[in-house]
Design a protein around this motif. Structure first.
Motif, short mmCIF file in Angstrom:
data_model
loop_
_atom_site.label_atom_id
_atom_site.label_comp_id
_atom_site.label_asym_id
_atom_site.label_seq_id
_atom_site.Cartn_x
_atom_site.Cartn_y
_atom_site.Cartn_z
N ASN A 12 0.81 -1.22 0.00
CA ASN A 12 0.00 0.00 0.00
C ASN A 12 0.85 1.27 0.00
O ASN A 12 0.32 2.37 -0.02
N ASN A 41 -6.64 -1.21 1.04
CA ASN A 41 -8.05 -1.43 0.75
C ASN A 41 -8.42 -0.84 -0.61
O ASN A 41 -7.60 -0.22 -1.29
N LYS A 42 -9.67 -1.05 -1.02
CA LYS A 42 -10.13 -0.61 -2.34
C LYS A 42 -10.03 0.90 -2.49
O LYS A 42 -9.65 1.40 -3.55
N PHE A 51 -7.97 -7.03 -2.66
CA PHE A 51 -7.69 -5.96 -1.70
C PHE A 51 -7.46 -6.53 -0.30
O PHE A 51 -7.88 -7.65 0.00
N ASN A 52 -6.79 -5.76 0.55
CA ASN A 52 -6.49 -6.15 1.93
C ASN A 52 -5.73 -7.47 2.00
O ASN A 52 -5.93 -8.27 2.90
#
Length: 105
Positions: free
Chosen positions: A51, A75-76, A100-101
């Motif tokens: 990220n 995340n998204k 994601f995640n």
């Protein structure tokens, strides 16, 4: 560099995890010192993107025709804020999905 010297062996990789220090992925490169690192990795099936990445350049995964899974540790909403260049995913497998995640085990 080690990567440049051993690039031929890396073309056989099926998966790779980028370190958290990476912030930019450009066409065939993750920094100015690793030119063409992702160009033509025909066997790459998955990649883990941290990220910390804020930018993915044009045709970043050129020649990665078997890439079916982009695993993003954020995340998204974070993914959507990443600056993505034109055709950044043009040459990946048509069924490629973003997870994601993602937690790297």
């Amino acid at each position: 560099s080690f990567l440049k010297t051993h690039l031929l062996y890396f073309t056989k990789l099926i998966g790779i995890t980028l370190p958290d220090e990476i912030t930019t992925i450009t066409k065939g490169s993750t920094s100015s010192s690793t030119k063409n690192i992702f160009s033509n990795f025909p066997n790459l099936h998955s990649i883990v993107i941290p990220n910390s990445v804020t930018s993915i350049g044009d045709e970043a995964f050129y020649g990665c025709t078997k890439l079916t899974s982009i695993n993003y540790t954020g995340n998204k909403e974070q993914w959507e804020t990443i600056s993505k260049g034109t055709d950044w995913n043009k040459y990946v497998h048509s069924d490629c999905q973003t997870v994601f995640n993602y937690v790297n085990e």
